[in-house]
Design a protein around this motif. Sequence first.
Motif: not given
Length: 230
Positions: A123-147
């Motif tokens: 319910s907290d925008e800050g936590y949601r954003t942090l989670a998306r940033l970190r998840l994006a980092g993991l996706l980048v490591e997996a070369k899932s750039y578009d995702e």
Amino acid sequence: MAKHLDLEEQEQLAELRHFWTTYGNVISWVLIVVFGAVAAWNGWQYWQRTQAAQAAFLYDEVERAARAGDVPKVERAFADIKDKFGSTTYAQQAGLLAARTLADKGNSDGAKAALGWVAEKSSDEGYRTLARLRLAGLLVEAKSYDEALKLLVAPVPAEFDPLVADRKGDIHLLQGNKTEAKSEYTKAWKGLDERAEYRRLVEIKLSALGVDTKSLAPATATATVGASKS
């Protein structure tokens, strides 16, 4: 004299009976509502305190397991707090902590699942954003750039805009889109405080792409510098 007082008392009692007959039910219901609301509020406060205390205990379990590097225990404790107290701040913090531990231990899928839960349920925008940033980092490591880019499209609190822009710049650069990378890095550089260390990192990225950050300074600042030299 006594008889006179008795008559006055009888009149007062009669008036009191009349008043209670007329308004007694209304007063009773008002009191019931008031005391009921107070009891409900106290009950809600007690429930909230109990939930917070139990969630805090489970968060401590996640934290201890994370420090020990005990992945199975991290997963169990996080599953417990998520299932029982998923709406609490402790559960969302536990999700971020569990994801970091799982990622460090090579469990990328588990880390992605934990971050995805926080990004979706918090319910907290800050936590949601942090989670998306970190998840994006993991996706980048997996070369899932578009995702990863799709994940960063959602609106975020203003203070996170530079971090999101920097992450987008990284992704565009990895995709070979230097123009888009420059644009995003420029947004990040402009949005960060000039005293922030992170801004210097973004400046290095821009320099590597041939961008002189002095050219990004506001026109008024450039004019002032020129005037002071002349």
